[in-house]
Structure formats: structure tokens, C-alpha cells
Design a protein around this motif. Structure first.
Motif, PDB file in Angstrom:
ATOM      1  N   ILE A   8      47.672  41.545  17.096  1.00  0.00           N
ATOM      2  CA  ILE A   8      48.807  41.233  16.047  1.00  0.00           C
ATOM      3  C   ILE A   8      49.940  42.062  16.659  1.00  0.00           C
ATOM      4  O   ILE A   8      49.915  43.391  16.445  1.00  0.00           O
ATOM      5  CB  ILE A   8      48.444  41.525  14.637  1.00  0.00           C
ATOM      6  CG1 ILE A   8      47.408  40.634  14.239  1.00  0.00           C
ATOM      7  CG2 ILE A   8      49.697  41.568  13.808  1.00  0.00           C
ATOM      8  CD1 ILE A   8      46.822  40.602  12.723  1.00  0.00           C
ATOM      9  N   GLY A   9      51.155  41.580  16.964  1.00  0.00           N
ATOM     10  CA  GLY A   9      52.383  42.390  17.305  1.00  0.00           C
ATOM     11  C   GLY A   9      52.160  42.808  18.569  1.00  0.00           C
ATOM     12  O   GLY A   9      52.936  43.476  19.367  1.00  0.00           O
ATOM     13  N   ILE A  10      51.043  42.577  19.566  1.00  0.00           N
ATOM     14  CA  ILE A  10      51.031  42.847  21.091  1.00  0.00           C
ATOM     15  C   ILE A  10      51.970  41.692  21.850  1.00  0.00           C
ATOM     16  O   ILE A  10      51.559  40.796  21.699  1.00  0.00           O
ATOM     17  CB  ILE A  10      49.513  42.803  21.528  1.00  0.00           C
ATOM     18  CG1 ILE A  10      48.873  43.966  20.864  1.00  0.00           C
ATOM     19  CG2 ILE A  10      49.546  43.129  22.786  1.00  0.00           C
ATOM     20  CD1 ILE A  10      49.119  45.174  20.375  1.00  0.00           C
ATOM     21  N   GLN A  11      52.921  42.223  22.522  1.00  0.00           N
ATOM     22  CA  GLN A  11      53.703  41.311  23.242  1.00  0.00           C
ATOM     23  C   GLN A  11      53.515  41.311  24.811  1.00  0.00           C
ATOM     24  O   GLN A  11      54.078  40.391  25.382  1.00  0.00           O
ATOM     25  CB  GLN A  11      55.267  42.112  23.069  1.00  0.00           C
ATOM     26  CG  GLN A  11      55.643  41.978  21.810  1.00  0.00           C
ATOM     27  CD  GLN A  11      55.769  40.596  21.246  1.00  0.00           C
ATOM     28  OE1 GLN A  11      56.302  39.802  21.782  1.00  0.00           O
ATOM     29  NE2 GLN A  11      55.241  40.446  19.761  1.00  0.00           N
ATOM     30  N   GLY A  15      48.731  44.806  28.265  1.00  0.00           N
ATOM     31  CA  GLY A  15      48.214  45.602  27.351  1.00  0.00           C
ATOM     32  C   GLY A  15      47.114  44.981  26.367  1.00  0.00           C
ATOM     33  O   GLY A  15      46.090  45.593  25.744  1.00  0.00           O
ATOM     34  N   LEU A  16      47.100  43.819  26.009  1.00  0.00           N
ATOM     35  CA  LEU A  16      46.095  43.107  25.310  1.00  0.00           C
ATOM     36  C   LEU A  16      44.841  43.193  26.082  1.00  0.00           C
ATOM     37  O   LEU A  16      43.823  43.438  25.496  1.00  0.00           O
ATOM     38  CB  LEU A  16      46.495  41.479  25.297  1.00  0.00           C
ATOM     39  CG  LEU A  16      45.661  40.531  24.381  1.00  0.00           C
ATOM     40  CD1 LEU A  16      46.653  39.780  23.618  1.00  0.00           C
ATOM     41  CD2 LEU A  16      44.887  39.689  25.472  1.00  0.00           C
ATOM     42  N   ARG A  17      44.850  42.937  27.370  1.00  0.00           N
ATOM     43  CA  ARG A  17      43.596  42.946  27.975  1.00  0.00           C
ATOM     44  C   ARG A  17      43.160  44.304  28.457  1.00  0.00           C
ATOM     45  O   ARG A  17      41.758  44.592  28.049  1.00  0.00           O
ATOM     46  CB  ARG A  17      43.925  42.266  29.583  1.00  0.00           C
ATOM     47  CG  ARG A  17      44.150  40.709  29.287  1.00  0.00           C
ATOM     48  CD  ARG A  17      42.966  39.855  28.748  1.00  0.00           C
ATOM     49  NE  ARG A  17      41.756  39.975  29.588  1.00  0.00           N
ATOM     50  CZ  ARG A  17      40.822  39.657  29.188  1.00  0.00           C
ATOM     51  NH1 ARG A  17      40.399  39.640  28.096  1.00  0.00           N
ATOM     52  NH2 ARG A  17      39.614  39.713  30.041  1.00  0.00           N
ATOM     53  N   ASN A  18      43.963  45.496  28.559  1.00  0.00           N
ATOM     54  CA  ASN A  18      43.542  46.901  28.873  1.00  0.00           C
ATOM     55  C   ASN A  18      43.050  47.562  27.562  1.00  0.00           C
ATOM     56  O   ASN A  18      42.293  48.550  27.731  1.00  0.00           O
ATOM     57  CB  ASN A  18      44.640  47.533  29.525  1.00  0.00           C
ATOM     58  CG  ASN A  18      44.893  46.970  31.077  1.00  0.00           C
ATOM     59  OD1 ASN A  18      43.892  46.333  31.758  1.00  0.00           O
ATOM     60  ND2 ASN A  18      45.866  47.094  31.392  1.00  0.00           N
ATOM     61  N   ASP A  19      43.393  47.084  26.576  1.00  0.00           N
ATOM     62  CA  ASP A  19      43.343  47.930  25.315  1.00  0.00           C
ATOM     63  C   ASP A  19      42.354  47.227  24.340  1.00  0.00           C
ATOM     64  O   ASP A  19      41.768  47.656  23.236  1.00  0.00           O
ATOM     65  CB  ASP A  19      44.431  47.991  24.593  1.00  0.00           C
ATOM     66  CG  ASP A  19      45.411  48.808  25.149  1.00  0.00           C
ATOM     67  OD1 ASP A  19      45.125  49.569  26.041  1.00  0.00           O
ATOM     68  OD2 ASP A  19      46.755  48.739  24.850  1.00  0.00           O
TER      69      ASP A  19
END
Length: 47
Positions: A8-11, A15-19
Motif C-alpha cells: 500500500i503506497g509503494i510507487q 522497492g516492491l520486490r526487494n522489500d
């Protein structure tokens, strides 16, 4: 089994894949909607 975070709020995709956020690739479904059958109305829910 670990609970994975919702993006939610990841743009950015990196970042989505690494975190460790949940990611669902729906590319095949979108292609099928665009190339098969009749036209579809893809409405967004009101807030």
C-alpha cells in the motif's frame, strides 16, 4: 509461514520486490481480456 506485507503506497517496482511485498502478476489475464471475447467495462469503485 510468514505473513507478507501488502504494497500500500509503494510507487516503484524495485522497492516492491526487494522489500518482500506481495506481488501478483496479472499480465496474462489482461492480455486475455484484450484479445478474446466481447468488450468489457472496467469500472473503478466509488469512495
Amino acid at each position: 509461514m510468514a505473513i507478507r506485507k501488502m504494497p500500500i503506497g509503494i510507487q516503484d517496482f524495485e522497492g516492491l520486490r526487494n522489500d518482500g511485498y506481495v506481488y501478483v502478476d496479472k499480465t496474462a489475464y489482461v492480455y486475455k481480456l484484450a484479445t478474446e471475447g466481447k468488450p468489457y467495462f472496467l469500472g473503478r469503485p466509488r469512495r
